[in-house]
Design an enzyme around this catalytic site. Sequence first.
Site, PDB file in Angstrom:
ATOM      1  CB  CYS A  22      -0.863  -0.058   1.106  1.00 18.52           C
ATOM      2  SG  CYS A  22      -1.896   1.438   1.344  1.00 18.52           S
ATOM      3  N   GLY A  80      -7.526  -4.982 -10.476  1.00 17.97           N
ATOM      4  CA  GLY A  80      -8.025  -3.995  -9.469  1.00 17.97           C
ATOM      5  C   GLY A  80      -8.922  -3.114 -10.357  1.00 17.97           C
ATOM      6  CG  ASN A  93      -1.943  -6.390  -8.981  1.00 23.89           C
ATOM      7  OD1 ASN A  93      -1.522  -5.427  -8.068  1.00 23.89           O
ATOM      8  ND2 ASN A  93      -3.148  -6.114  -9.581  1.00 23.89           N
ATOM      9  N   GLY A  94      -0.967  -5.607 -11.927  1.00 27.89           N
ATOM     10  CA  GLY A  94      -0.945  -4.500 -12.511  1.00 27.89           C
ATOM     11  C   GLY A  94      -1.187  -4.453 -14.057  1.00 27.89           C
TER      12      GLY A  94
HETATM   13  C1  LIG Z   1      -9.090   2.225  -4.694  1.00 26.66           C
HETATM   14  C2  LIG Z   1      -7.737   1.287  -4.456  1.00 26.66           C
HETATM   15  C3  LIG Z   1      -7.858   0.771  -3.469  1.00 26.66           C
HETATM   16  C4  LIG Z   1      -6.633  -0.190  -3.096  1.00 26.66           C
HETATM   17  N1  LIG Z   1      -6.670  -0.705  -1.544  1.00 26.66           N
HETATM   18  C5  LIG Z   1      -5.664  -1.539  -1.711  1.00 26.66           C
HETATM   19  C6  LIG Z   1      -5.705  -2.416  -0.416  1.00 26.66           C
HETATM   20  O1  LIG Z   1      -6.480  -2.307   0.514  1.00 26.66           O
HETATM   21  N2  LIG Z   1      -4.676  -3.537  -0.216  1.00 26.66           N
HETATM   22  C7  LIG Z   1      -3.875  -3.837  -1.265  1.00 26.66           C
HETATM   23  O2  LIG Z   1      -2.897  -4.612  -1.175  1.00 26.66           O
HETATM   24  N3  LIG Z   1      -3.715  -3.130  -2.416  1.00 26.66           N
HETATM   25  C8  LIG Z   1      -4.812  -2.023  -2.533  1.00 26.66           C
HETATM   26  N4  LIG Z   1      -4.825  -1.381  -3.810  1.00 26.66           N
HETATM   27  C9  LIG Z   1      -3.978  -1.800  -5.106  1.00 26.66           C
HETATM   28  C10 LIG Z   1      -4.649  -2.957  -5.753  1.00 26.66           C
HETATM   29  O3  LIG Z   1      -5.026  -3.994  -5.040  1.00 26.66           O
HETATM   30  C11 LIG Z   1      -3.580  -3.238  -7.030  1.00 26.66           C
HETATM   31  O4  LIG Z   1      -2.606  -3.671  -6.329  1.00 26.66           O
HETATM   32  C12 LIG Z   1      -3.686  -2.014  -7.702  1.00 26.66           C
HETATM   33  O5  LIG Z   1      -4.686  -1.370  -8.214  1.00 26.66           O
HETATM   34  C13 LIG Z   1      -2.850  -2.296  -9.413  1.00 26.66           C
HETATM   35  O6  LIG Z   1      -3.634  -3.198 -10.013  1.00 26.66           O
HETATM   36  P1  LIG Z   1      -4.681  -2.764 -11.150  1.00 26.66           P
HETATM   37  O7  LIG Z   1      -3.570  -2.043 -12.069  1.00 26.66           O
HETATM   38  O8  LIG Z   1      -5.295  -4.005 -11.769  1.00 26.66           O
HETATM   39  O9  LIG Z   1      -5.522  -1.547 -10.736  1.00 26.66           O
HETATM   40  C14 LIG Z   1      -5.902  -0.606  -4.255  1.00 26.66           C
HETATM   41  C15 LIG Z   1      -6.055   0.087  -5.035  1.00 26.66           C
HETATM   42  C16 LIG Z   1      -6.977   0.830  -5.454  1.00 26.66           C
HETATM   43  C17 LIG Z   1      -7.164   1.631  -6.795  1.00 26.66           C
END
Ligand SMILES: Cc1cc2nc3c(=O)[nH]c(=O)nc-3n(C[C@H](O)[C@H](O)[C@H](O)COP(=O)(O)O)c2cc1C
Length: 322
Positions: A100, A224, A200-201
Amino acid sequence: MKIRDVNINGFAALAPMAGVADRAFRLLCRELGAGYVIGEMASSKGLTMSDKKTALLLSVSEKERPMAVQLFGNQPEVMAESAVKALAYKPDIIDINMGCPAPKVTSNGGGSALMKEPMLCGQIVRAVKAAVDVPVTVKIRKGWDENSINAMEIALICEANGADAITIHGRTRQQMYAPSADWEIIRRIKEAVSIPVIGNGDVTSALTAKAMYEQTGCDYIMIGRAALGNPWIFPQINALLERGELLPEPDLNERLNTMRRHIASICKEKGERNGMREARKHAAWYFKGMRGAAALREQAGKLTQLSDLDILIHTAQSIIVK
Ligand SMILES: Cc1cc2nc3c(=O)[nH]c(=O)nc-3n(C[C@H](O)[C@H](O)[C@H](O)COP(=O)(O)O)c2cc1C
């Protein structure tokens, strides 16, 4: 994928997202085809101090399984104690947040700040593993910043201390959520460890999901932001990877019906007053990318009761360009 004795079907997980991936959204994504979900991060300190709001983040319903709950913090003994408390909610897996980027978490040494202290990461995994009998996983980033890219080191330390799987978001903490994620680091870590690796990402579609699998060799992927207002990404990924089929985008009525169901479910969980406040951002996401939807997104920002949502849906049916 199998994380120790937990079978995870399908191809993609819904990422943990604080304030967004709550039970209503997790249930919807599971129903549509997400194979695995992770709860919103919960403070280990809050849990050990019996904070009720923190505990609420941990409850797991049967239809969400397999589900992980996620803990953040930076003290091995507090993390271990909170993991034991979390067991009361019978999670299938406990995930440790080492990714985070939010200052309110990193300024206390938790989340991605842990990546600056590799030995401490190992101590936390070891302490949590010793305290609980469910699988323990970690979610990391590429590193803290461009000068300290150490995901490989952290992954190896976590594995050596007993982590049962690892999720890698291919960005540094400094990069927050842009520019694009580095999948090469995921590939290299997959080659180096024996535990399952979840990539992820920037998976934004069924085709990018396939590309992530092909380019990294990862065991599973996690989605995400691309799922927000778009839970159909899960059946689309399943169709492409199971049968080579590219599903069409859902039509307007399917979008609106799903949004209605999703928001009614938020209200059921949180009450109409709080639920509708939270529903505003979700409603706006459902209109993302639709021509002529700017006014609808604005209207979504003012929702206060379920009947407002019905008016919004009615307006959408009359103005969206098909
Ligand atoms: C609104 C929001 C809240 C998130 N909260 C967490 C969380 O509580 N714990 C965590 O490990 N990652 C959190 N993340 C990161 C996501 O789990 C993920 O790693 C990140 O968005 C990248 O993936 P994506 O490109 O598919 O969005 C959060 C991301 C977003 C956008």
